[in-house]
Design a protein around this motif. Structure first.
Motif, short mmCIF file in Angstrom:
data_model
loop_
_atom_site.label_atom_id
_atom_site.label_comp_id
_atom_site.label_asym_id
_atom_site.label_seq_id
_atom_site.Cartn_x
_atom_site.Cartn_y
_atom_site.Cartn_z
N SER A 122 0.84 -1.21 0.00
CA SER A 122 0.00 0.00 0.00
C SER A 122 0.87 1.25 0.00
N GLN A 123 1.90 1.26 0.84
CA GLN A 123 2.81 2.41 0.89
C GLN A 123 3.57 2.56 -0.43
N LYS A 124 4.03 1.43 -0.95
CA LYS A 124 4.77 1.49 -2.22
C LYS A 124 3.87 1.98 -3.34
N ASN A 125 2.63 1.55 -3.33
CA ASN A 125 1.68 1.98 -4.36
C ASN A 125 1.48 3.49 -4.31
N LEU A 126 1.43 4.04 -3.11
CA LEU A 126 1.27 5.48 -2.95
C LEU A 126 2.48 6.22 -3.52
N GLN A 178 17.71 -3.64 12.78
CA GLN A 178 17.54 -2.48 13.64
C GLN A 178 18.67 -1.48 13.43
N THR A 179 19.88 -2.00 13.23
CA THR A 179 21.03 -1.13 12.93
C THR A 179 20.85 -0.42 11.60
N ILE A 180 20.36 -1.14 10.61
CA ILE A 180 20.13 -0.55 9.29
C ILE A 180 19.05 0.54 9.37
N LEU A 181 17.98 0.28 10.12
CA LEU A 181 16.92 1.28 10.26
C LEU A 181 17.43 2.54 10.94
N GLU A 182 18.26 2.36 11.95
CA GLU A 182 18.86 3.53 12.61
C GLU A 182 19.72 4.33 11.64
N SER A 183 20.43 3.61 10.75
CA SER A 183 21.23 4.30 9.73
C SER A 183 20.35 5.09 8.78
N TYR A 184 19.22 4.51 8.40
CA TYR A 184 18.27 5.22 7.53
C TYR A 184 17.79 6.50 8.21
N ARG A 185 17.40 6.39 9.45
CA ARG A 185 16.80 7.53 10.15
C ARG A 185 17.82 8.60 10.50
N ASN A 186 19.02 8.19 10.85
CA ASN A 186 20.04 9.15 11.29
C ASN A 186 20.85 9.72 10.15
N GLN A 206 16.30 9.06 -7.20
CA GLN A 206 17.23 8.45 -6.26
C GLN A 206 16.71 8.52 -4.83
N THR A 207 16.17 9.68 -4.46
CA THR A 207 15.63 9.81 -3.10
C THR A 207 14.41 8.91 -2.90
N LEU A 208 13.63 8.73 -3.98
CA LEU A 208 12.50 7.82 -3.88
C LEU A 208 12.96 6.39 -3.64
N LEU A 213 11.92 3.91 -0.73
CA LEU A 213 11.39 2.58 -0.98
C LEU A 213 12.22 1.52 -0.26
N SER A 214 13.53 1.68 -0.27
CA SER A 214 14.40 0.74 0.44
C SER A 214 14.14 0.79 1.94
N TYR A 215 13.83 1.99 2.42
CA TYR A 215 13.50 2.15 3.84
C TYR A 215 12.22 1.38 4.18
#
Length: 408
Positions: A139-143, A340-348, A381-383, A387-389
């Motif tokens: 659903s998120q990807k479709n948006l 969890q480490t990867i998600l923190e990298s995405y957010r930070n 690129q930012t999209l 999407l990877s996030y």
């Protein structure tokens, strides 16, 4: 600034992707509601409940007595008279100790059925959770794909006008058209996956999930902050519903050995006969009592040995499952910590950097340093980062669901 630049910049500002600022709040009520519906409607679970009722009903018949045999003989029974009457009643009894062992076997069967129901519920909950997280992801990807398609559609219209006016070459127009064509294909595949996941959820729930709209764009991904290292490390035991089920199977196999042994015990019987001879005065009563024992033990021994083999098989299965679950929990825990480490990298880092890149790109576009095509390519690129996030969050949630399955 040219009118075309103003149009594309305004459109770009209105179409900011929500991934960078989303609160990651999951509609837990939707997931819980699906699970609740499945628990009450799923036919396999209903059969598991009937297994419990069957085991309880069988316990009531543990104290059983074989049928009473009543026979009547008339004619020349034991005299020369033609009207002799012989009434015989015999009653057999189950082997000694069979009532107790049979009842324990039915009780073990009830416990096994209850353990199996809990295990199947846990399996169903995990399957629904996995599908639900995929549903939210699609659903998120479709948006995101819809908004990106709208952007490329606008770029295609502007570059087409610029090409006709001679302000740019046809390569930019072809590039925009090709990008939009690829997006349309991705949208079609994603929408198909979304509908397929929705139908799989309905299949598991065995009910219409009308409240879960496929085009609902307000659903967010679960907040992963609720999972901490302390929560993950707090449950290091191997026991769960699956292990409890196999333990109950081992206990059931043990009771079956006792049942087979009881069948080889002596069987008692009592009898009563009342002969009446025509022409003679009086009624003669006779009582009988005895027992039966097996002269050949081969059949009983073989059944006892088979029951023992099944007990060993149940114990081996239990040991295997304990080891398998222990190793799987280690692997799932490592994956959770890595994600969890990867998600923190995405957010930070990655998401803030992507947002900063968009802002700098807007400035350069307003100053005429880059073309509209370059602007959108950077946004592409930012999209992809967004999407990877989303994919990482979906992967984390699916792994978290598996962790909860292994601990429940």
């Amino acid at each position: 600034m040219k009118p075309s630049k103003i149009i594309i910049l305004l459109f770009f500002l209105l179409i900011q992707f929500p991934v960078f600022s989303q609160t990651d709040s999951l509609k837990v009520s939707s997931l819980d509601k699906i699970i609740e519906i499945a628990f009450s409607s799923n036919g396999l679970l209903q059969n598991n409940k009937l297994d419990i009722e069957s085991a309880i009903s069988q316990q009531k018949g543990a104290f059983s007595v074989p049928k009473t045999n009543i026979s009547l003989q008339y004619g020349n029974v034991q005299s020369s008279y033609n009207r002799d009457v012989m009434v015989t009643i015999t009653q057999n009894f189950n082997p000694i100790g069979s009532i107790s062992t049979t009842k324990k076997a039915f009780q073990a069967q009830e416990m096994s059925a209850e353990a199996n129901l809990k295990y199947q519920k846990n399996v169903l909950k995990n399957q629904i959770s996995q599908l639900y997280y995929k549903f939210v992801f699609f659903s998120q990807k479709n948006l995101l794909l819809q908004k990106q398609d709208s952007l490329w559609k606008t770029v295609e219209r502007i570059t087409s006008a610029q090409t006709e006016a001679g302000q740019t070459n046809k390569m930019e127009l072809l590039t925009a058209q090709n990008q939009r064509f690829q997006l349309l294909q991705q949208k079609s595949i994603n929408e198909s996956e979304l509908k397929n996941t929705f139908h799989q959820l309905q299949k598991l729930a065995q009910n219409e999930l009308s409240f879960l709209e496929i085009d609902n764009q307000n659903q967010k991904i679960e907040n992963v902050n609720k999972v901490t290292s302390n929560l993950i490390l707090s449950d290091s035991s191997v026991s769960n519903s699956m292990i409890n089920y196999f333990e109950s199977q081992t206990n059931l196999a043990q009771t079956q050995i006792a049942v087979e042994r009881s069948k080889a015990m002596p069987e008692l019987y009592l009898g009563y006969s009342s002969p009446t001879f025509d022409g003679e005065v009086g009624i003669y009563n006779a009582f009988q009592a005895g027992f039966s024992i097996p002269l050949v033990w081969r059949e009983y021994n073989s059944k006892i040995q088979v029951a023992k083999i099944k007990e060993v098989q149940a114990q081996n299965e239990l040991a295997y499952q304990k080891n398998a679950i222990s190793e799987e929990k280690k692997a799932v825990l490592m994956k959770l910590q890595n994600l969890q480490t990867i998600l923190e990298s995405y957010r930070n880092q990655q998401l803030p950097q992507a947002e900063e890149l968009i802002n700098l790109t807007q400035i350069r576009y307003r100053e005429g340093e880059i073309s509209v095509l370059q602007l959108v390519q950077i946004q592409q690129q930012t999209l992809q980062t967004s999407l990877s996030y989303l994919e990482t969050i979906e992967n984390f949630n699916s792994t978290l669901a598996m962790w909860e399955f292994l601990n429940n």
